[in-house]
Design an enzyme around this catalytic site. Sequence first.
Site, mmCIF file in Angstrom:
data_model
loop_
_atom_site.group_PDB
_atom_site.id
_atom_site.type_symbol
_atom_site.label_atom_id
_atom_site.label_comp_id
_atom_site.label_asym_id
_atom_site.label_seq_id
_atom_site.Cartn_x
_atom_site.Cartn_y
_atom_site.Cartn_z
ATOM 1 N N PHE A 68 -15.645 -20.440 17.406
ATOM 2 C CA PHE A 68 -15.465 -19.528 16.277
ATOM 3 C C PHE A 68 -13.993 -19.126 16.121
ATOM 4 C CE2 PHE A 68 -19.873 -19.295 17.722
ATOM 5 C CZ PHE A 68 -20.528 -19.679 16.559
ATOM 6 N N SER A 69 -13.690 -17.847 16.069
ATOM 7 C CA SER A 69 -12.326 -17.431 15.706
ATOM 8 C C SER A 69 -11.290 -17.646 16.797
ATOM 9 C CB SER A 69 -12.322 -15.973 15.256
ATOM 10 O OG SER A 69 -12.857 -15.871 13.956
ATOM 11 N N CYS A 70 -11.692 -18.115 17.963
ATOM 12 C CA CYS A 70 -10.678 -18.580 18.917
ATOM 13 C C CYS A 70 -9.804 -19.652 18.265
ATOM 14 C CB CYS A 70 -11.336 -19.149 20.169
ATOM 15 S SG CYS A 70 -12.247 -17.951 21.170
ATOM 16 N N LYS A 72 -8.306 -19.587 15.486
ATOM 17 C CA LYS A 72 -7.139 -19.077 14.767
ATOM 18 C C LYS A 72 -5.861 -19.159 15.586
ATOM 19 C CE LYS A 72 -9.622 -15.893 11.692
ATOM 20 N NZ LYS A 72 -11.012 -16.242 12.069
ATOM 21 N N TYR A 158 -8.823 -8.423 8.130
ATOM 22 C CA TYR A 158 -9.158 -9.677 8.805
ATOM 23 C C TYR A 158 -9.594 -10.754 7.821
ATOM 24 C CZ TYR A 158 -11.040 -12.570 12.615
ATOM 25 O OH TYR A 158 -11.274 -13.569 13.512
#
Length: 383
Positions: A68-70, A72, A158
């Site tokens: 997931f947002s790891c 970014k 965000y």
Amino acid sequence: MNGFVKGEVDPAFRAVREVFESSFADGRNAGAALAVFVDGQAVVDLWGGVADARANRPWERDTPVVTFSCTKALTATAALAVAHDRGIGWDEPVTTWWPEYGAAGKESTTLADLLAHRAGLPAFDRPVSVEEAADPAAMAALLAAQEPIWSPGAEHGYHALTFGWLVGEFVRRHTESTVGDYVRRHFGAELWIGAPPHIAQRSARTAFPPAREMAWADPGPIDADTVTRMAAAYRDPGSLAMRASTNPVGSYNKPEVLAGGWPASGLVATARALARFYSDLVSGTLLPTAVLRDAVREQVRGPDSVLLLESAFGLGYMLPCENFILPGPARSSAFGHPGAGGALGLGDLDNRVAIAFTPNLRRDWLSGDRRAHDLVAATYSAL
């Protein structure tokens, strides 16, 4: 329980293994992996549990999972590396390399605004399909034409999914390759932002715990009023928080989504590969140390216009805050990015530490989940 968790740890980090094992014993984990590097050396490499409960498939040493947002942090690092290589400053207007982006009052936006979630485009203004999301040029065109929700640079909020196509466009226009291709060429061949079929097939299947375990019953350091407002926002499909995080809509267990290369949320990797990325980052291999120190300097901190709680960002990296709660010893120098449901990638320049935790049971720390927090605390205690 020792037979349930596999892998190796340096004797000095034995307590980290004990914390990891206990998370399976008490049911907090279904399947997961953990990796820690210190001074470039692997000191923890553990995995265990079930990768796919439906097929009773065990978690193996090379089992990847969507983080997931790891994602970014990798997309941000790609942009920072390209900017450094090309001599492009963070504060140059986006329109110098993306002229179309100046539409609808966005002409003052900078690369730093994109990286620090100040762009004002946290959500698409129309539904986006999974097929469209696989085309970065099409996604960029949508965002270039869109009117911002706030004046660029005036607030931060965000950009849960749009971040990837905004920052990724900088990489694409300067390298003529996708973020996924750039990351695999320059950061690690086992970091897939755009997973091919054979990788998607052996990836762990994500799942949620029973509904009773997902209730926001433990606000921790966040005041009760903020938790109440957040809970209401996540029950309202029209809220900015939901619009930002659920469009495009697609199950991350679907091969077509994992193949789509969503550059804010689609990274498929092992904990080992993600931790090695952070290890290479803090060692100066991926970015000059001076550039990284500039990138982890705080750009914004305070109430997040999308998430409603406190968030803090450098240039693409999240810093310790209410949305990225870390134990005391890590708060002064750690950076990185958490992912939905408990995943974590973390680096620390001062302590030369890199940590990655990749679970497939999607919990939320507001419901009492402290898996990554406890593992980070145990790691720092062992240093």
